[in-house]
Motif scaffolding. Sequence first.
Motif, mmCIF file in Angstrom:
data_model
loop_
_atom_site.group_PDB
_atom_site.id
_atom_site.type_symbol
_atom_site.label_atom_id
_atom_site.label_comp_id
_atom_site.label_asym_id
_atom_site.label_seq_id
_atom_site.Cartn_x
_atom_site.Cartn_y
_atom_site.Cartn_z
ATOM 1 N N GLN A 372 9.179 39.644 46.370
ATOM 2 C CA GLN A 372 8.910 40.649 45.340
ATOM 3 C C GLN A 372 9.010 42.068 45.873
ATOM 4 O O GLN A 372 9.262 43.000 45.105
ATOM 5 N N SER A 373 8.824 42.257 47.175
ATOM 6 C CA SER A 373 8.885 43.609 47.736
ATOM 7 C C SER A 373 10.272 43.963 48.252
ATOM 8 O O SER A 373 10.501 45.077 48.720
ATOM 9 N N GLY A 374 11.213 42.996 48.189
ATOM 10 C CA GLY A 374 12.597 43.291 48.534
ATOM 11 C C GLY A 374 12.907 43.279 50.012
ATOM 12 O O GLY A 374 13.851 43.940 50.458
ATOM 13 N N THR A 375 12.154 42.507 50.822
ATOM 14 C CA THR A 375 12.392 42.506 52.264
ATOM 15 C C THR A 375 13.017 41.208 52.771
ATOM 16 O O THR A 375 13.101 41.004 53.974
ATOM 17 N N THR A 376 13.455 40.330 51.845
ATOM 18 C CA THR A 376 14.168 39.128 52.278
ATOM 19 C C THR A 376 15.654 39.406 52.446
ATOM 20 O O THR A 376 16.332 38.723 53.210
ATOM 21 N N PRO A 380 17.376 39.119 44.445
ATOM 22 C CA PRO A 380 17.527 40.332 43.628
ATOM 23 C C PRO A 380 16.274 41.189 43.703
ATOM 24 O O PRO A 380 15.158 40.673 43.851
ATOM 25 N N TRP A 381 16.440 42.505 43.607
ATOM 26 C CA TRP A 381 15.280 43.390 43.624
ATOM 27 C C TRP A 381 14.522 43.271 42.316
ATOM 28 O O TRP A 381 15.086 43.479 41.235
ATOM 29 N N ARG A 382 13.257 42.930 42.406
ATOM 30 C CA ARG A 382 12.443 42.692 41.218
ATOM 31 C C ARG A 382 11.639 43.954 40.899
ATOM 32 O O ARG A 382 10.457 44.041 41.204
#
Length: 489
Positions: A372-376, A380-382
């Motif tokens: 959810q924080s976009g660090t994978t 997609p950016w949530r």
Amino acid sequence: MINLVWLKRDLRLQDHAALHFATQSERPILCVYVIEPQYWQLPDTSKRQFVFVAQALRSLANQLEQLGGYLLIRQGNVVDVLTRIHAHAPIHTLYNHQETGNSWTFARDCAVYSWCKANNIEVSTYRQQAVFRGVVDRDAWQNKANAWLDEPCFSAPKNINSLIKHHDGIELLNSYCGDDDFEAQSAQIGQHISAQQTLHSFINQRINQYRFGISSIIKSPTASSRLSPYLAYGLVSLRQSIQQLHGLPPLAGNRNAILSRMHWHSHFVQKLESEPEYCEHAVHRDLINLRADEFDEELFTRWCQGCTGVPFVDACMRYLHEHGWLNFRMRAMLIAFSSYQLWLDWKKPAAFLAQQFVDYEPGIHYPQVQMQSGTTGINPWRMYNPVTQGQKFDTTGAFIRRWLPELDHIPNAYIHTPWQYCGLKTDVYDKPKVLPEIALRQAKEKISAFYKKHVQYTETKRVISTHASRKRSSKKRTEKKNEKQLNLF
């Protein structure tokens, strides 16, 4: 000599492999739970979790007693406790379940197993989730997981030849050894009868609401299964629950929807098992420093308190304070809001939310937080819009007014955007520091600049190979999708 059953997050009798195999020999059984002060002082544990565990242990003690078994509870370092036990009653085999926890619990387990080896004590460890240690081929994981989940469940033992003849140390459950006061006044009860009633009511009635109710902040408290805390601490068996659900008719897709999410349970826990650093730094190593140099403590405090100035976000946070539970969509919104609109590095928000969740399961929590924080780097950016989320799931503002009574004077037309209302009493509910839509635009600009400068596709491919789901698309399609995502900015 004795067989020692070391209880951790497996507080039940049914489908308990360690207890099942420990009772197969004629050696006396000792069931032990150790309250570890260091664990309860970690930044991702809390009093509300301890209260739930204490309730579960009292309930389990009663169940054990009916079978002739008794529970020994001690406080301290596990190795020290085992050393004292071994001096009085030599341990032949230590039986326990494979726990996928944070770095602290992993190090604790390693210390226990090393102590056993040094003292010539056999160790038998069993999985209670479809999670596998060592190098895991993600392409083959689903088949392995399904095979394990399809195996017959273990029945509860008919009798237990206990070393001790009464419960010892139960009084230790009355005193919390952590340093926080996070109690949840309306949390679920950690008793086995409550767990079974929750499972029974879901299977026989509430499952009909599942698919179209789980995202709603109003409907989800009853539409969701509410099994999460009982699964997290092992009051019910994941495998047994899945097998019970398989026996139901599809119910217009509701059964398949919950089964899909139960399979996701092990899929996400496997991520942490495969890469324990998931709870310490960004799993995509090029994104470790995405927000590391910018952390506004004031914004973090306001977010924790439910005082950001964005009503739906604040109402969800205050609901969580009271109940120790929140539906998945709103959990995702809270961490996404902290990551994008507030631009907070994920680690401190992740620890705070972990403390708030009675159902805290590290293997679910940290992969979801990073997603959810976009660090994978592969998802997609949530970037949730908290205003439109509120308008969709709390149209009249009834939920907001329930948890933010200071907004009673705001007309319905402005309840989701009170900063637009000229009569807003900012002395009781302040405006957001930066308006959500402006903050989101700024976040996109920062991400774009960071990606262009720091992110390499070779690291993205490594994350895909180690962690990406193979269920919905092939590895090649997943790589292609993520290559496109890299070019979005």
